[in-house]
Enzyme design. Structure first.
Site, mmCIF file in Angstrom:
data_model
loop_
_atom_site.group_PDB
_atom_site.id
_atom_site.type_symbol
_atom_site.label_atom_id
_atom_site.label_comp_id
_atom_site.label_asym_id
_atom_site.label_seq_id
_atom_site.Cartn_x
_atom_site.Cartn_y
_atom_site.Cartn_z
ATOM 1 N N LYS A 1 -4.984 0.759 -6.166
ATOM 2 C CA LYS A 1 -4.252 0.310 -7.420
ATOM 3 C C LYS A 1 -4.517 0.899 -8.539
ATOM 4 O O LYS A 1 -5.737 1.152 -8.713
ATOM 5 C CB LYS A 1 -4.082 -1.051 -7.474
ATOM 6 C CG LYS A 1 -3.264 -1.571 -8.405
ATOM 7 C CD LYS A 1 -3.283 -3.203 -8.404
ATOM 8 C CE LYS A 1 -2.190 -3.769 -9.764
ATOM 9 N NZ LYS A 1 -2.217 -5.313 -9.387
ATOM 10 N N SER B 1 1.855 -7.727 -9.271
ATOM 11 C CA SER B 1 1.841 -6.532 -9.873
ATOM 12 C C SER B 1 1.188 -5.403 -8.846
ATOM 13 O O SER B 1 1.372 -4.125 -9.145
ATOM 14 C CB SER B 1 0.893 -6.274 -10.914
ATOM 15 O OG SER B 1 -0.519 -6.921 -10.631
ATOM 16 N N SER C 1 -0.322 -11.527 -7.405
ATOM 17 C CA SER C 1 -0.015 -10.061 -7.463
ATOM 18 C C SER C 1 -0.260 -9.288 -5.979
ATOM 19 O O SER C 1 -0.030 -8.294 -6.190
ATOM 20 C CB SER C 1 -1.025 -9.585 -8.491
ATOM 21 O OG SER C 1 -0.263 -9.942 -9.739
#
Length: 536
Positions: free
Chosen positions: A119, A200, A224
């Protein structure tokens, strides 16, 4: 934090930023035909990491070939998915180095030669930026790898690139849609492209689903990892607080944040979790977690792990909402019974909405301001040095950052006091205590080994606008408590994936992974995406 909303932004400046970051894909990807999902006879969607290792050990496959195949898939699919924000320009060289180590029998670990996407809020001290989705951090130059990246490299992994994410991990403005960032554009759900990817860790989940890497890494503050994993039919592991270090990760709050693997199967998720777990002097929460994972990750891969276990069923607020969710969940509960589990009804985790509004949010806003200011101040490069400068940057750069506001950032900036403030300490203690009691008291009252519940609703449209999500509480108690939460593919609503969540107490990660593995092996529910442009 997680979000399903709102209206996606489109502007030429954002597209230009995205193309600039992804330039290495065009420059370094193989110029041959796009990957069809197979390399050297290996099905990239179905193979496990141990399977890839066997192929490389036997000489049927090299890391260089594997890396090239993933780069081809990124080149082929990412223009539709926007799951990858940048590709490591050194990935091909790293793969060749791995092959050389293997030939000389000097492999570094269980991820030797395995391409991994991480990420874009996780620091790498290489030629890739770490932006958290914001153009404000394009000039950031982390001095060292995040602890989990260091561990990935020590295990032999090829850091393939960075996955797109919801900008600032959904902690900038509530109107920004899940999966949108100024640096990466709008991530698309891998199964139906006009549906939300959730967030996210949007890009990490979509990239795992689309086989753009062998495994990916996400981060979670509240949902997330598990939400995007559920709606993209992959396994998502939010570990207990401290199992994986947060050192070198752009923070929201050190009291919730956890990094964990996202994979197409539990085997790869477990192997990767073991590779990135460990103590780190930078993160004091890792010390209590030492020794909570067994030495050998393979011991959890027991198809009979559910036999004789007492599994609670959490229905309140999660069933009776969507007919497909109910159908898939009932079939999942029946499968647990078939696998020898004693299913216990009426074990709903108490509602946490009041706790979230009265205690969690004030605590997190204070923690975010403190933790982000510390991260920005310590990170070399040209970028805002604190939260106030970041808000000013957004106001001055609407051409790239969009016309969204910075409402949540401003709420954090407006907080008074710090982590030693009595009011803050009271909010944090109350939130954590309530969340832990909500789970632990339920487990104890019914003598449960774990609790299951539907992870998420079917993904809504990207431009969905609503007052929230009916399933927010499926993640909140685990998030605030710092407890593990694992989702595994369970079925579909038409082409839209649905997941089953396993929840437990602190450091029950190993048991939950075992239960998830047994369920996965009995159901084989996951199927590969077909990237439908819209629902039929």
């Amino acid at each position: 934090m997680r979000s399903f909303v709102r209206t996606p932004l489109r502007c030429a400046a954002v597209a230009a930023v995205s193309m600039a970051l992804l330039a290495p894909v065009a420059a370094r990807a193989d110029t041959g035909p796009a990957s069809d999902g197979r390399v050297a006879g290996v099905d990239l969607d179905g193979v496990t990491i141990p399977g890839l290792q066997q192929a490389m050990d036997a000489g049927r496959l090299t890391s260089a070939q594997l890396t090239r195949a993933y780069l081809q898939r990124i080149r082929q699919l990412n223009p539709r998915l926007h799951a990858v924000v940048t590709v490591n320009p050194d990935a091909a060289a790293l793969a060749r180095q791995s092959d050389a180590r293997r030939r000389s029998h000097q492999g570094r670990g269980p991820l030797e030669g395995i391409p991994v996407l991480i990420k874009d809020n996780i620091d790498t001290a290489d030629r890739q930026p770490t932006t958290a989705g914001s153009t404000a951090l394009l000039g950031s130059r982390p001095a060292k790898d995040a602890d989990l990246v260091r561990r990935l490299r020590e295990a032999g992994a090829v850091v393939l690139g960075k996955a797109n994410m919801s900008e600032w991990a959904n902690f900038r403005d509530p109107d920004i849609p899940a999966g949108w960032s100024a640096t990466g554009g709008q991530t698309r759900n891998a199964y139906v492209l006009d549906r939300s990817p959730c967030g996210s860790s949007s890009g990490s989940a979509v990239a795992a689903a689309a086989s753009l890497a062998a495994v990916t890494i996400g981060t979670e503050t509240d949902g997330s990892i598990v939400c995007p994993s559920s709606v993209n039919s992959v396994v998502g592991v939010k570990p207990s607080l401290g199992v994986v270090s947060r050192g070198g990760i752009v923070p929201i709050t050190a009291r919730h944040d956890s990094a964990g693997p996202i994979a197409r199967n539990v085997t790869d998720a477990a192997l990767t979790l073991w590779a990135i777990a460990g103590t780190d002097p930078v993160d004091p929460d890792t010390a209590p977690a030492a020794g909570t994972l067994p030495a050998d990750w393979r011991t959890i891969l027991d198809p009979n792990a559910l036999k004789g276990k007492r599994i609670g069923v959490w229905r309140q607020g999660h069933t009776g909402v969507d007919a497909d969710v109910d159908r898939v969940f009932e079939a999942s509960v029946q499968r647990l019974k078939d696998l020898g589990a004693t299913v216990v009804e009426g074990t709903d985790i108490p509602e946490t909405d009041t706790m979230a509004g009265e205690h969690m949010l004030p605590a997190v806003l204070t923690e975010f301001k403190h933790d982000l200011n510390a991260y920005l101040a310590a990170t070399p490069g040209t970028h805002p040095r604190n939260l106030a400068e970041l808000i000013s940057y957004n106001d001055r750069h609407t051409a790239t950052e969009g016309t969204y506001g910075s409402d949540i950032l401003q709420m954090a900036q407006d907080t008074h006091g710090d982590l030693d403030d009595p009011a803050y300490r009271s909010h944090r203690q109350a939130a954590t205590d309530q969340a832990r009691h909500a789970i632990d008291d339920t487990l104890a009252a019914y003598r449960l080994d774990a609790i299951v519940t539907p992870t998420e609703l079917p993904a809504p449209a990207i431009d969905y606008r609503g007052e929230g999500n009916a399933f927010a509480t499926s993640t909140r108690a685990s998030a605030v408590a710092g407890y593990p939460h694992i989702t595994v593919p369970a079925g579909y609503a038409g082409p839209l994936p649905l997941g089953l969540s396993f929840l437990g107490t602190r450091f029950s990660d190993t048991r939950l992974l075992g239960y998830a593995y047994a369920f996965e092996q009995a159901t084989h529910a996951r199927r590969a995406p077909h990237y439908l442009p819209t629902l039929p």
